[in-house]
Scaffold this motif. Structure first.
Motif, PDB file in Angstrom:
ATOM      1  N   UNK A  99      -3.160  -6.512   0.223  1.00 20.95           N
ATOM      2  CA  UNK A  99      -4.612  -6.552   0.172  1.00 20.95           C
ATOM      3  C   UNK A  99      -5.253  -5.256   0.632  1.00 20.95           C
ATOM      4  N   UNK A 100      -6.586  -5.292   0.767  1.00 19.67           N
ATOM      5  CA  UNK A 100      -7.336  -4.142   1.262  1.00 19.67           C
ATOM      6  C   UNK A 100      -8.626  -4.623   1.904  1.00 19.67           C
ATOM      7  N   UNK A 101      -9.225  -3.725   2.675  1.00 18.62           N
ATOM      8  CA  UNK A 101     -10.491  -3.999   3.323  1.00 18.62           C
ATOM      9  C   UNK A 101     -11.309  -2.713   3.344  1.00 18.62           C
ATOM     10  N   UNK A 102     -12.547  -2.786   2.827  1.00 19.73           N
ATOM     11  CA  UNK A 102     -13.465  -1.640   2.839  1.00 19.73           C
ATOM     12  C   UNK A 102     -14.524  -1.872   3.906  1.00 19.73           C
ATOM     13  N   UNK A 103     -14.848  -0.809   4.651  1.00 20.91           N
ATOM     14  CA  UNK A 103     -15.846  -0.886   5.700  1.00 20.91           C
ATOM     15  C   UNK A 103     -17.058  -0.029   5.332  1.00 20.91           C
ATOM     16  N   UNK A 146      -5.483  -0.355   3.217  1.00 24.15           N
ATOM     17  CA  UNK A 146      -4.692  -1.096   2.234  1.00 24.15           C
ATOM     18  C   UNK A 146      -3.358  -1.458   2.878  1.00 24.15           C
ATOM     19  N   UNK A 147      -2.812  -2.620   2.508  1.00 24.67           N
ATOM     20  CA  UNK A 147      -1.509  -3.027   3.026  1.00 24.67           C
ATOM     21  C   UNK A 147      -0.754  -3.778   1.942  1.00 24.67           C
ATOM     22  N   UNK A 148       0.567  -3.822   2.098  1.00 21.35           N
ATOM     23  CA  UNK A 148       1.364  -4.537   1.117  1.00 21.35           C
ATOM     24  C   UNK A 148       2.842  -4.517   1.429  1.00 21.35           C
ATOM     25  N   UNK A 149       3.595  -5.169   0.552  1.00 19.61           N
ATOM     26  CA  UNK A 149       5.045  -5.266   0.673  1.00 19.61           C
ATOM     27  C   UNK A 149       5.695  -5.020  -0.676  1.00 19.61           C
ATOM     28  N   UNK A 202       9.663   3.644  -5.959  1.00 20.53           N
ATOM     29  CA  UNK A 202       9.107   2.334  -6.275  1.00 20.53           C
ATOM     30  C   UNK A 202       7.768   2.373  -7.000  1.00 20.53           C
ATOM     31  N   UNK A 203       7.023   3.478  -6.923  1.00 18.78           N
ATOM     32  CA  UNK A 203       5.753   3.642  -7.627  1.00 18.78           C
ATOM     33  C   UNK A 203       4.801   2.487  -7.328  1.00 18.78           C
ATOM     34  N   UNK A 204       4.398   2.353  -6.071  1.00 20.43           N
ATOM     35  CA  UNK A 204       3.527   1.273  -5.616  1.00 20.43           C
ATOM     36  C   UNK A 204       2.071   1.722  -5.673  1.00 20.43           C
ATOM     37  N   UNK A 205       1.261   1.022  -6.447  1.00 18.86           N
ATOM     38  CA  UNK A 205      -0.165   1.325  -6.567  1.00 18.86           C
ATOM     39  C   UNK A 205      -0.926   0.621  -5.452  1.00 18.86           C
ATOM     40  N   UNK A 206      -1.808   1.360  -4.774  1.00 14.59           N
ATOM     41  CA  UNK A 206      -2.636   0.753  -3.737  1.00 14.59           C
ATOM     42  C   UNK A 206      -3.572  -0.274  -4.373  1.00 14.59           C
ATOM     43  N   UNK A 207      -3.891  -1.365  -3.671  1.00 18.57           N
ATOM     44  CA  UNK A 207      -4.786  -2.374  -4.228  1.00 18.57           C
ATOM     45  C   UNK A 207      -6.212  -1.868  -4.464  1.00 18.57           C
ATOM     46  N   UNK A 208      -6.593  -0.777  -3.792  1.00 17.26           N
ATOM     47  CA  UNK A 208      -7.882  -0.114  -4.020  1.00 17.26           C
ATOM     48  C   UNK A 208      -7.645   1.385  -3.879  1.00 17.26           C
ATOM     49  N   UNK A 209      -8.286   2.220  -4.703  1.00 15.83           N
ATOM     50  CA  UNK A 209      -8.044   3.663  -4.629  1.00 15.83           C
ATOM     51  C   UNK A 209      -8.770   4.326  -3.461  1.00 15.83           C
ATOM     52  N   UNK A 226      -3.929   7.114  -5.094  1.00 14.43           N
ATOM     53  CA  UNK A 226      -3.835   5.837  -5.800  1.00 14.43           C
ATOM     54  C   UNK A 226      -2.506   5.105  -5.643  1.00 14.43           C
ATOM     55  N   UNK A 227      -1.447   5.803  -5.175  1.00 17.61           N
ATOM     56  CA  UNK A 227      -0.148   5.137  -5.077  1.00 17.61           C
ATOM     57  C   UNK A 227       0.763   5.862  -4.094  1.00 17.61           C
ATOM     58  N   UNK A 228       1.896   5.233  -3.789  1.00 21.46           N
ATOM     59  CA  UNK A 228       2.941   5.892  -3.004  1.00 21.46           C
ATOM     60  C   UNK A 228       4.271   5.689  -3.697  1.00 21.46           C
ATOM     61  N   UNK A 229       5.168   6.667  -3.475  1.00 22.71           N
ATOM     62  CA  UNK A 229       6.489   6.642  -4.108  1.00 22.71           C
ATOM     63  C   UNK A 229       7.424   7.587  -3.367  1.00 22.71           C
TER      64      UNK A 229
END
Length: 113
Positions: A16-20, A27-30, A50-57, A84-87
């Motif tokens: 998920x993600x949270x904007x303030x 952003x967080x995930x597994x 793994x090419x993981x896209x963040x849930x929000x950019x 936008x992602x991590x890998x």
């Protein structure tokens, strides 16, 4: 100064993600990756993508922390990210193996505005 959460999304308990209002984005995930390990001195290393896209950019590259959720001795994780992602995860461990599944979790903190 505005307080509270602007927007929050969590499709399940692990992503998920949270904007303030101040522009902070979390952003967080597994993800579980499967990779082989090759000898590198006294350690074994794997480079997985793994090419993981963040849930929000993010606006730019966030601060990223990736950890291993497995109880495997000697794991150190390093990852590369963009807005936008991590890998490009590097996992080092004290034992060898092929196609080992490794559960990872991440948290990224940066700006959305």
């Amino acid at each position: 100064m505005a307080s509270g959460v602007i927007e929050k999304l969590s499709n399940d308990s692990a992503n998920g993600y949270c904007k303030f209002p101040d522009g902070t984005l979390i952003c967080w995930g597994s993800v579980t990756i499967s990779s082989s390990y090759q000898s590198w001195g006294a350690m074994y290393v794997s480079d997985a993508n793994p090419d993981v896209t963040f849930p929000a950019p993010f606006l730019s590259e966030p601060a990223l922390s990736v950890t291993c959720k497995a109880k495997v001795s000697g794991i150190i994780v390093n990852a590369v990210c963009t807005a936008t992602k991590w890998n490009q995860v590097a996992i080092m461990r004290q034992t060898s193996g092929t196609n080992l599944s490794v559960p990872l979790s991440y948290i990224a903190v940066g700006r959305w505005k």
